[in-house]
Design a protein around this motif. Structure first.
Motif, PDB file in Angstrom:
ATOM      1  N   ASP A 148       0.835  -1.066  -0.279  1.00  0.00           N
ATOM      2  CA  ASP A 148       0.036   0.181   0.072  1.00  0.00           C
ATOM      3  C   ASP A 148       0.948   1.326   0.435  1.00  0.00           C
ATOM      4  N   ALA A 183      -2.822  -1.880   7.359  1.00  0.00           N
ATOM      5  CA  ALA A 183      -3.170  -2.045   5.920  1.00  0.00           C
ATOM      6  C   ALA A 183      -3.851  -2.599   5.987  1.00  0.00           C
ATOM      7  N   ARG A 195      -7.902  -0.653   4.292  1.00  0.00           N
ATOM      8  CA  ARG A 195      -8.709  -0.830   3.368  1.00  0.00           C
ATOM      9  C   ARG A 195     -10.426  -2.061   3.748  1.00  0.00           C
TER      10      ARG A 195
END
Length: 439
Positions: free
Chosen positions: A299, A418, A422
């Motif tokens: 990411d 991450a 998301r």
């Protein structure tokens, strides 16, 4: 003494490619064109132009710094080294000559604010961790107001009026600017040649001009606020938008992100090493900052891949083709806040709630860092890994003797975060709320 490598004809490309020295060591690469001139490289990757020669008054050769790579070009550094060597041949110490030249220059010119603050920028700020930030504030907020004003004619009324006007854009920025002005005038008063005995800020307090400051010591963004922040940042143009997304993904401080250089990245090992000179850290008044390794998750790499690459400079976030870092100031934060409020109200409207009841409680950029720290706790990341992600020094004897970098643990923590992020910013399809563009 640092180890010296064989002489080469130095070029900007060769200098940029020099690898950091081994831990605890330094080495020098000497130039083939100018005797005694070279580059010294530390274990944190810092590069400094030097001249090693026998200076007047000494029987043995010694090394002096000419300037840091990036602050001075290779061409200018070579010219300065040649000038020093010429002075030495005539029995003149370059440091003594520099003092004479500065005294002559001060005598020849009127002591305007612009002249004195230029000395402050040149002589004081380069050694400071946030020197570049202070220079930008001076050029943006002070020079347009006081450039031609005699330094001894700047009064407490001038300072008060400027800070009150700045406070209309945000109290935090105004308070920081006042602190910079106070520090500048303390420095001026300590230099006898400027003829100022008392600072015009001596009796000025931020609370008297700006009132109580907003507090956010326990502020943590909710999932909806994270969603709004990420959505607005994804729509904000470069450099602010990508910078805010890296803040969310890395839990770094704003300046650690915005002042980043491509020279700090190792794409092969997927790691970003922020040198100690850019890291915060003090212990008993002495700097104890250490370099900080940030594992590059997919990411983070996705954000880095969209950033422009410059030929003129190495800064990731820049409005000067990479030659200097960008400034992410109060007005940009205000635009972020406005977009977040619109997004939060759109969420409320889609849920059947009254959008007029939605507001965004005050938060500062540092609260993003606190939010990530709290999310890592929720993900059951160990305390050692959480603190390592934030580059917090371990307390007491542990911090003194334990220099383990927790790189694997940090990588796992950032990957877990991450994935969690998301889920917040891109929820499952059956939970998706369609929003109109708000920023």
């Amino acid at each position: 003494m640092p180890k010296s490598r064989h002489r080469v004809t130095l070029t900007p490309t060769k200098i940029a490619g020099l690898k950091p020295a081994l831990l605890g060591q330094r080495y020098q690469v000497m130039d083939a064109l100018v005797p005694g001139f070279g580059v010294r490289v530390t274990d944190s990757g810092n590069r400094t132009f030097i001249l090693r020669t026998r200076y007047p008054g000494s029987d043995t050769p010694s090394r002096r710094e000419i300037g840091k790579v990036g602050d001075i070009t290779l061409t200018d550094a070579r010219d300065k080294a040649r000038m020093w060597r010429d002075l030495i041949r005539h029995g003149i110490d370059p440091a003594v000559q520099a003092q004479r030249d500065r005294a002559t220059e001060i005598e020849k010119r009127q002591l305007t604010f612009e002249a004195v603050v230029s000395d402050f920028i040149r002589d004081k700020l380069p050694s400071e961790r946030k020197g570049k930030d202070a220079e930008r504030e001076i050029k943006r907020d002070l020079l347009p107001k006081w450039a031609s004003k005699a330094i001894t004619e700047i009064t407490d009324r001038d300072v008060s009026a400027l800070i009150k006007a700045k406070g209309r854009d945000g109290k935090v920025g105004a308070r920081n600017l006042l602190a910079l002005i106070k520090r500048f005038f303390r420095w001026v008063c300590a230099q006898p040649e400027y003829g100022m005995a008392t600072s015009p800020c001596a009796n000025i307090r931020a609370s008297d001009l700006l009132g109580d400051m907003p507090r956010s010591a326990t502020r943590v963004l909710s999932d909806d606020e994270l969603f709004a922040l990420w959505r607005v940042a994804s729509r904000m143009p470069y450099p602010a938008g990508p910078a805010y997304r890296l803040l969310v993904l890395t839990a770094l401080r704003l300046n650690e992100v915005v002042d980043a250089s491509w020279l700090e990245f190792n794409a092969r090992d997927r790691i970003w090493v922020i040198p100690e000179a850019r890291m915060k850290g003090r212990n008993s008044g002495k700097r104890q900052a250490r370099s900080h390794a940030v594992p590059l998750t997919d990411d983070i790499l996705a954000v880095l891949e969209i950033l422009p690459r410059w030929n003129a400079g190495h800064y990731l976030f820049s409005t000067s083709a990479g030659e200097s870092p960008a400034w992410i100031g109060t007005k940009i934060k205000q635009r972020l806040n406005k977009g977040m409020v619109l997004t939060l109200r759109a969420l409320a409207r889609q849920r059947g709630e009254n959008p007029s009841h939605v507001s965004l409680p005050h938060f500062v950029n540092h609260d993003i860092r606190r939010t990530v720290r709290s999310q890592l706790s929720r993900l059951r990341v160990t305390e050692e890994a959480r603190e390592a992600v934030l580059a917090h020094a371990r307390p007491g004897i542990k911090g003194t003797y334990d220099h383990y970098d927790y790189l694997d643990e940090k990588r796992e923590a950032l990957e877990l975060w991450a994935t969690r992020l998301r889920g917040i910013v891109s929820p499952a399809r059956n939970n998706v709320v369609k929003l109109r563009a708000t920023a």
